[in-house]
Design a protein around this motif. Structure first.
Motif, PDB file in Angstrom:
ATOM      1  N   LEU A 256      -8.376   3.709   7.210  1.00 27.14           N
ATOM      2  CA  LEU A 256      -8.653   2.796   6.104  1.00 27.14           C
ATOM      3  C   LEU A 256      -9.263   1.529   6.682  1.00 27.14           C
ATOM      4  CD1 LEU A 256      -8.476   1.979   3.111  1.00 27.14           C
ATOM      5  CD2 LEU A 256      -6.161   1.127   3.595  1.00 27.14           C
TER       6      LEU A 256
ATOM      7  N   THR B  76     -11.190  -1.736   5.307  1.00 27.01           N
ATOM      8  CA  THR B  76     -11.568  -2.465   4.098  1.00 27.01           C
ATOM      9  C   THR B  76     -12.361  -3.738   4.380  1.00 27.01           C
ATOM     10  OG1 THR B  76      -9.525  -3.768   3.994  1.00 27.01           O
ATOM     11  CG2 THR B  76      -9.502  -1.600   2.915  1.00 27.01           C
TER      12      THR B  76
ATOM     13  N   LEU C 157       0.823  -1.205   0.000  1.00 26.32           N
ATOM     14  CA  LEU C 157       0.000   0.000   0.000  1.00 26.32           C
ATOM     15  C   LEU C 157       0.858   1.257   0.000  1.00 26.32           C
ATOM     16  CD1 LEU C 157      -2.788   1.233   0.005  1.00 26.32           C
ATOM     17  CD2 LEU C 157      -2.864   0.931   2.483  1.00 26.32           C
TER      18      LEU C 157
ATOM     19  N   LYS D 199      -8.438   1.420  -1.138  1.00 23.46           N
ATOM     20  CA  LYS D 199      -7.158   2.046  -1.473  1.00 23.46           C
ATOM     21  C   LYS D 199      -7.386   3.255  -2.374  1.00 23.46           C
ATOM     22  CE  LYS D 199      -4.781   0.018  -4.630  1.00 23.46           C
ATOM     23  NZ  LYS D 199      -3.989  -0.894  -5.441  1.00 23.46           N
TER      24      LYS D 199
END
Length: 157
Positions: free
Chosen positions: A99, A101, A21, A146
């Motif tokens: 973040l 996910t 990432l 992302k």
């Protein structure tokens, strides 16, 4: 812009994800300076030795020198170190982009998933600590991909 990348980093899968990432962000936004704690061998080479004070001082210094924090919220629960780093960032008014996910957040309007919330042991969604996510939302945002992360960073440049 200096970014602190807060993420779990003890399993190989975590380290590889972080590397992937951060490499992607560095490629898309090369003007950024990203501090990835696992790259700091002085405190995070687990074959060597660093005590709790050394780790706290080194990482806190980097948090305080950052303009923005990216915090990976995935996992069974938010990583304890990541939650601590979020608290430091909040206290110093450093914006945080969380973040998250986890695929269990999808389908939030599905009637069967919502009905299952009333059955013991059938929650179809994942829980994140509300205090920690609240600290992020008070001075930042939580995104779920992302692509959304990179877009949010770009907005802040």
């Amino acid at each position: 812009m200096k970014i602190y990348f807060a993420a779990p980093m003890f399993a190989e899968s975590e380290r590889l994800y972080n590397e992937m990432l951060v490499a992607n962000i560095r490629q898309v936004l090369p003007e950024l300076q990203i501090y990835l704690p696992q790259e700091n061998g002085a405190i995070n080479d687990k074959m060597a030795y660093a005590n709790s004070v050394m780790i706290a001082e080194a990482d806190t210094k980097e948090v305080l020198n950052s303009d923005l924090m990216i915090a990976v919220l995935d996992g069974v629960s938010i990583d304890a170190g990541v939650a601590s780093e979020i608290g430091v960032a909040y206290a110093k008014n450093i914006p945080v982009i969380g973040l998250y996910t986890d695929s269990r957040q999808q389908g939030g309007e599905h009637p069967d998933k919502l009905a299952a919330l009333t059955e013991i042991g059938e929650n179809q969604f994942h829980y994140l600590n509300l205090y920690t996510t609240g600290l992020i939302k008070l001075n930042g945002v939580i995104v779920s991909s992302k692509e959304a992360l990179i877009s949010e960073i770009s907005k802040r440049l």
